[in-house]
Write an enzyme that holds these catalytic residues in place. Sequence first.
Site, short mmCIF file in Angstrom:
data_model
loop_
_atom_site.label_atom_id
_atom_site.label_comp_id
_atom_site.label_asym_id
_atom_site.label_seq_id
_atom_site.Cartn_x
_atom_site.Cartn_y
_atom_site.Cartn_z
N ASP A 99 48.72 39.92 49.66
CA ASP A 99 47.54 39.09 49.42
C ASP A 99 46.84 38.80 50.74
O ASP A 99 47.49 38.52 51.75
CB ASP A 99 47.96 37.78 48.72
N THR A 143 39.47 43.06 33.10
CA THR A 143 38.91 41.96 32.33
C THR A 143 38.15 42.46 31.10
O THR A 143 37.65 43.59 31.09
CB THR A 143 37.94 41.16 33.23
N ASP A 144 38.02 41.58 30.12
CA ASP A 144 37.23 41.94 28.93
C ASP A 144 35.73 42.01 29.25
O ASP A 144 34.95 42.57 28.47
CB ASP A 144 37.48 40.95 27.78
N GLU A 145 35.33 41.45 30.41
CA GLU A 145 33.89 41.40 30.72
C GLU A 145 33.28 42.78 30.92
O GLU A 145 32.06 42.93 30.88
CB GLU A 145 33.65 40.55 31.98
N TYR A 185 30.14 41.01 39.12
CA TYR A 185 31.61 40.96 39.01
C TYR A 185 32.10 41.99 38.00
O TYR A 185 32.96 42.82 38.30
CB TYR A 185 32.06 39.55 38.60
N LYS A 203 34.42 45.39 38.42
CA LYS A 203 35.71 45.61 37.73
C LYS A 203 35.62 46.90 36.90
O LYS A 203 36.57 47.68 36.85
CB LYS A 203 36.05 44.42 36.82
N PRO A 224 28.50 20.17 34.76
CA PRO A 224 27.33 21.06 34.67
C PRO A 224 27.51 22.14 33.60
O PRO A 224 28.13 23.18 33.84
CB PRO A 224 27.27 21.69 36.07
P1 NAD Z 1 41.97 34.60 41.72
O1 NAD Z 1 40.59 34.60 42.29
O2 NAD Z 1 42.59 33.31 41.36
O3 NAD Z 1 42.97 35.31 42.74
C1 NAD Z 1 42.64 36.49 43.40
C2 NAD Z 1 43.70 36.74 44.48
O4 NAD Z 1 43.36 37.97 45.14
C3 NAD Z 1 43.74 35.67 45.56
O5 NAD Z 1 45.06 35.34 45.87
C4 NAD Z 1 43.07 36.34 46.76
O6 NAD Z 1 43.54 35.85 48.02
C5 NAD Z 1 43.45 37.78 46.54
N1 NAD Z 1 42.51 38.71 47.18
C6 NAD Z 1 41.16 38.70 47.09
N2 NAD Z 1 40.64 39.69 47.84
C7 NAD Z 1 41.70 40.36 48.40
C8 NAD Z 1 41.81 41.48 49.25
N3 NAD Z 1 40.73 42.11 49.70
N4 NAD Z 1 43.03 41.91 49.60
C9 NAD Z 1 44.16 41.26 49.15
N5 NAD Z 1 44.10 40.16 48.36
C10 NAD Z 1 42.87 39.72 47.98
O7 NAD Z 1 41.91 35.59 40.50
P2 NAD Z 1 42.60 35.50 39.05
O8 NAD Z 1 41.76 34.66 38.18
O9 NAD Z 1 44.02 35.19 39.22
O10 NAD Z 1 42.43 37.02 38.58
C11 NAD Z 1 43.39 37.99 38.94
C12 NAD Z 1 42.98 39.33 38.36
O11 NAD Z 1 42.93 39.24 36.95
C13 NAD Z 1 41.62 39.81 38.82
O12 NAD Z 1 41.68 41.20 39.02
C14 NAD Z 1 40.70 39.47 37.66
O13 NAD Z 1 39.61 40.35 37.60
C15 NAD Z 1 41.64 39.65 36.49
N6 NAD Z 1 41.34 38.82 35.30
C16 NAD Z 1 41.18 37.47 35.41
C17 NAD Z 1 40.97 36.70 34.27
C18 NAD Z 1 40.81 35.21 34.33
O14 NAD Z 1 40.49 34.58 33.33
N7 NAD Z 1 41.02 34.56 35.48
C19 NAD Z 1 40.92 37.32 33.01
C20 NAD Z 1 41.09 38.72 32.94
C21 NAD Z 1 41.31 39.45 34.09
O1 DAU Z 2 36.76 36.98 30.44
C1 DAU Z 2 37.61 37.09 31.54
C2 DAU Z 2 36.94 36.47 32.75
O2 DAU Z 2 36.98 35.06 32.58
C3 DAU Z 2 37.60 36.86 34.06
O3 DAU Z 2 37.48 38.23 34.25
C4 DAU Z 2 36.97 36.11 35.24
O4 DAU Z 2 37.67 36.40 36.43
C5 DAU Z 2 37.07 34.63 34.95
O5 DAU Z 2 36.43 33.91 36.00
C6 DAU Z 2 36.42 34.29 33.61
O6 DAU Z 2 34.98 34.48 33.66
P1 DAU Z 2 33.97 33.43 33.00
O7 DAU Z 2 32.66 33.56 33.66
O8 DAU Z 2 34.02 33.48 31.53
O9 DAU Z 2 34.73 32.04 33.44
P2 DAU Z 2 34.16 30.65 34.00
O10 DAU Z 2 35.30 29.70 34.03
O11 DAU Z 2 33.37 30.82 35.26
O12 DAU Z 2 33.14 30.19 32.87
C7 DAU Z 2 33.54 30.02 31.53
C8 DAU Z 2 32.32 29.67 30.71
O13 DAU Z 2 31.87 28.36 31.11
C9 DAU Z 2 31.14 30.60 30.92
O14 DAU Z 2 30.44 30.76 29.70
C10 DAU Z 2 30.27 29.87 31.94
C11 DAU Z 2 30.51 28.40 31.60
N1 DAU Z 2 30.45 27.46 32.74
C12 DAU Z 2 31.21 27.73 33.84
C13 DAU Z 2 31.17 26.89 34.92
C14 DAU Z 2 32.00 27.19 36.15
C15 DAU Z 2 29.66 26.33 32.67
O15 DAU Z 2 29.00 26.07 31.65
N2 DAU Z 2 29.62 25.49 33.74
C16 DAU Z 2 30.35 25.73 34.89
O16 DAU Z 2 30.26 24.92 35.85
#
Ligand code: NAD
Ligand code: DAU
Length: 375
Positions: free
Chosen positions: A35, A132-134, A181, A185, A236
């Site tokens: 990391d 991700t599903d996005e 983003y 991905k 927000p």
């Molecule tokens: P996060 O942002 O919490 O963590 C990302 C980690 O990657 C951090 O520890 C950061 O230090 C490390 N990192 C970033 N750039 C780096 C680099 N260049 N080299 C080495 N390490 C690096 O992310 P998360 O929410 O835990 O997501 C993890 C993975 O799962 C991502 O690939 C994301 O696209 C995917 N994902 C996330 C969600 C979600 O809801 N959070 C859903 C589906 C998929």
């Molecule tokens: O679907 C998987 C994805 O989910 C992951 O790949 C991403 O890494 C993860 O960040 C997440 O993306 P979203 O954009 O869906 O998550 P976020 O928590 O940023 O936002 C969730 C929803 O809430 C989205 O519709 C935007 C809204 N939102 C978010 C924030 C931060 C608000 O209305 N206000 C806010 O301040």
Amino acid sequence: MKRSIIITGGAGFIGSHVVRLFVNKYPDYKVINLDKLTYAGNLDNLKDIEDKPNYKFVKMDICDFDGVLKLMQDEKVDGIIHLAAESHVDRSIKDPFTFAQTNVMGTLSLLQAAKCYWDGNWEGKRFYHISTDEVYGALEMTNPEGIKPPFTTKASSGEHHLAYGSKFFTEDLKYQPHSPYSASKASSDHFVRAFHDTYGMPTIVTNCSNNYGPYQFPEKLIPLFINNIRHRKPLPVYGKGENVRDWLFVEDHARAIDLIFHQGKIAETYNIGGFNEWKNIDIIKVLINTVDRLLGRKEGEDMDLITYVTDRAGHDLRYAIDSTKLQRELGWEPSLQFEEGIEKTVRWYLDHQDWVDNVTSGEYQKYYDSMYKNR
Ligand code: NAD
Ligand code: DAU
């Protein structure tokens, strides 16, 4: 050691749950957490396992091809679970270059290092890419009032049991990413598949829905709003709060990753989700009621914190995963009902204000930077 695996992004939200699961469950695996420790990476997330003999942390950028290759050679790595990424959509709108660099070039650098080290000896090797599903874009909301979803899982078995359209993300859908983003991905997913199709690398890709739970950086909806409600700061809400996300408890995602890493079929894609759709505004109301109740306030008294703000640019309307393939082929199911998961999550953030304060102040980063310089 039976296996030696690298988990990238193991200091982040989902990665830390995956590292903890593997370190505890597989004492005969060497688990290397690679990391870079960006603002989102925090070694405090792993305090409970950092002294285990089968765990090693390496501070490294996934874009550092030479460093990754040498690490793979030194540690005789036979598996990679790749989670490191820039993960926040709002940041990608402000700074798309960083997302292309880390998510696309970083993934390519890892793939190329694995290809060089494994050198065609694919037996027992695995490159597992977490996506991700996005990448599928946005689904229409054909039923704004909600209908009964085609499947119920433990996650969606509570009182709120709705789908907002009849279409779901299945593995065969074409990619239509909208944000920088999700475009980054999607591009990384294509590179992973290209390394299978071109060189025969044993790859797997999974696409998961929104995760929630402990250790999520408080810029994402759920932890940000829990903290704001606690401190009575405005919430927000983008647009009308009508956007729909499909929520999964992070430990259920980590369990799916474990199962797929060991039993998933090479070159396959699996979607991970719990048929658990919620409109943002409905989740926000659940969060307000839960925080109020747990802090001994009158339930709902903080509803006036809801503040509608300008919508996110290109805001995807609805995400909803169809995870029947994973359930059918590998027998995975979510283990936690959403309402239970939210209660657990709110409690965790309320009990870990120090963690939230450290992460948001950035102090943890300076501390660990100096600690690792001195080693
Ligand atoms: P996060 O942002 O919490 O963590 C990302 C980690 O990657 C951090 O520890 C950061 O230090 C490390 N990192 C970033 N750039 C780096 C680099 N260049 N080299 C080495 N390490 C690096 O992310 P998360 O929410 O835990 O997501 C993890 C993975 O799962 C991502 O690939 C994301 O696209 C995917 N994902 C996330 C969600 C979600 O809801 N959070 C859903 C589906 C998929
Ligand atoms: O679907 C998987 C994805 O989910 C992951 O790949 C991403 O890494 C993860 O960040 C997440 O993306 P979203 O954009 O869906 O998550 P976020 O928590 O940023 O936002 C969730 C929803 O809430 C989205 O519709 C935007 C809204 N939102 C978010 C924030 C931060 C608000 O209305 N206000 C806010 O301040």
